[in-house]
Design a protein around this motif. Structure first.
Motif: not given
Ligand code: NAD
Length: 437
Positions: A7-10, A29-31, A81-83, A100-102, A104-106, A119-122, A147-149, A333-335
């Motif tokens: 999961g390579c988002g924010y 790794v990201d989808v 796990i950062c999805v 769950d998908a991440a 399961g794949e790992l 690391k995701s917030t769950v 958890p990530e802050f 721009v989420r919410d």
């Molecule tokens: P995001 O939507 O920017 O990134 C999530 C990424 O996961 C996406 O790039 C998506 O394509 C990828 N993904 C989804 N399914 C996948 C899979 N099966 N395999 C690989 N990649 C996959 O979200 P984000 O803002 O990075 O947040 C991720 C988690 O971190 C959330 O739980 C969020 O609550 C938590 N978090 C975010 C922040 C923040 O400031 N953005 C801070 C602390 C915690």
């Protein structure tokens, strides 16, 4: 160490780059193929100060690579796990499909001694459930919740030197193998003084949602005070300064304005309420419903104030909204409260132009019906009213005299209480703040 980041988002892209900066060999790794292609070319797929420079720096060392192929995690001994965990459609709970998908794949690629780090917030209980699944398939692997802050806009510094680490492990013990492994991953930050706490799995999950609930409550508290100040003719900015001087209260997160948004606080407090309900503890969090309601009321209030500012009707009024991102130094721009207000104004007959230094592409994807303009100067031309809704420095620094030469009517609403009202009034503007006379 060899590390994978799934999961390579924010969160994940920054985490991957920072882990490589610390000297580890990292596979991200990201989808999402577009994201992976940009990251592979050392381009940040979103705006985060310092990230692109960091990507260039670490990719030149050969320690960081990105792929869409999960099999590339083979050979890594630590897997983050950062999805995403967004809000479910039409429900308050968190959507755990991606986590769950991440996982399961790992899992098929895990070796003896590997550590999976969530690391995701769950919702509380998720980590224990996943730990059981991991154990069933690979009894010698371990799962830890960390958890990530990080704050968007400060994500690189927050990841390299966080204000604390929380490690949740199944037995809650310092001696757990996974604790020692994660200590090695974070050795540089730990040596530099970041404190770390070891807890059991549910406590670690709750730390994150409790922290976000506290922050949301603080913002809604001061926004409730703003409502009172408006009713009583008082000034919420002075009130915040005065109560913030008490170090038991503190001044941070006491800025009244259009309220909180983004990809975390709104969905996290809702998921927390939903989970509390499942656990039979919903009464403990009913106050969060009020926190959410106060927050959403701010958006309606700004629409009403704008109508007043425009002389009673929004029909045909040209309104310039400064800011689309949910906060400055981000393109997220989420919410976003700024965008949701802009869309409401447009629905009610105004002709809205939105400007933002970084977030226009994302904003246009979410609200294609709004008109967007990159240049502040062009956006201000012929405006009947100006709304400052995201407090980027360039908007805070606007010169009211120069701005007055561009607009049709000198009316401004400061949705973040970021401007000096005396200065704007002296330049001839009708000025409205939130919770201020
Ligand atoms: P995001 O939507 O920017 O990134 C999530 C990424 O996961 C996406 O790039 C998506 O394509 C990828 N993904 C989804 N399914 C996948 C899979 N099966 N395999 C690989 N990649 C996959 O979200 P984000 O803002 O990075 O947040 C991720 C988690 O971190 C959330 O739980 C969020 O609550 C938590 N978090 C975010 C922040 C923040 O400031 N953005 C801070 C602390 C915690």
């Amino acid at each position: 160490m060899r590390i994978s980041v799934i999961g390579c988002g924010y969160l994940g892209a920054v985490h991957a780059a920072c882990m490589a900066k610390l000297g580890h060999e990292v596979t991200g790794v990201d989808v999402d193929e577009r994201k992976i292609s940009e990251l592979s070319s050392a381009r940040a797929p979103f705006f985060e100060p310092g990230l692109e420079e960091l990507l260039r720096e670490v990719q030149a060392t050969g320690r960081l690579s990105f792929t869409t192929d999960i099999a590339a995690v083979k050979g890594s001994s630590v897997h983050f796990i950062c999805v995403g965990t967004p809000q479910k459609d039409g429900e308050n709970g968190a959507d755990l499909t991606y986590v769950d998908a991440a996982a399961g794949e790992l899992i098929p690629y895990l070796n003896d001694g590997d550590v999976v780090v969530g690391k995701s917030t769950v919702p509380v209980g998720t980590a224990a459930r996943l730990a059981k699944i991991v154990r069933e398939v690979q009894p010698e692997a371990h799962l830890l919740w960390n958890p990530e802050f990080l704050r968007e806009g400060h994500a690189v510094a927050d990841t390299l030197q966080p204000d604390r680490f929380v490690y949740g492990v199944e037995n809650g013990s310092e001696d757990h193998h996974a604790v020692q492994v994660l200590d090695k991953v974070y050795a540089v930050a730990l040596e530099a003084g970041s404190p770390r706490l070891v807890t059991d799995l549910p406590t670690a999950e709750l730390v994150k949602t409790a922290a976000n609930s506290f922050l949301a409550t603080k913002i809604s508290f001061i926004n409730a005070m703003a409502e009172l100040c408006e009713a009583a003719g008082a000034d919420v900015t002075l009130l915040a300064d005065a109560i913030g001087m008490d170090d038991r209260i503190g001044r941070k997160f006491l800025n009244a304005g259009i309220g909180f948004g983004g990809g975390c606080l709104p969905k996290d407090i809702r998921a927390f309420m939903a989970r509390a309900g499942e656990l039979g503890a919903d009464q403990a969090l009913t106050f969060l419903r009020e926190v959410d309601a106060i927050n959403m009321r701010r958006r309606t209030r700004v629409v009403e104030l704008t109508r007043e500012l425009c002389g009673g009707s929004l029909l045909g009024q040209r309104i310039t909204v400064l800011g689309a991102a949910f906060k400055p130094e981000s393109d997220d721009v989420r919410d976003s409260p700024a965008l949701s207000i802009a869309a409401q104004l447009q629905l009610q007959g105004a002709v809205v132009t939105v400007s933002d230094p970084e977030a226009l592409k994302n904003a246009a994807r979410r609200f294609p019906e709004l008109h967007y303009e990159k240049s502040t100067e062009v956006a201000l031309r012929r405006a009947d009213a100006v709304l400052l809704l995201t407090e980027w420095t360039e908007y805070r620094d606007l010169d009211p005299y120069e701005a007055a030469t561009l607009v049709s009517a000198t009316r401004i609403l400061d949705g973040r209480n970021a401007l000096n009202s005396n200065k704007w009034r002296a330049a001839g503007w009708t000025f409205r703040g939130l919770g201020r006379p």
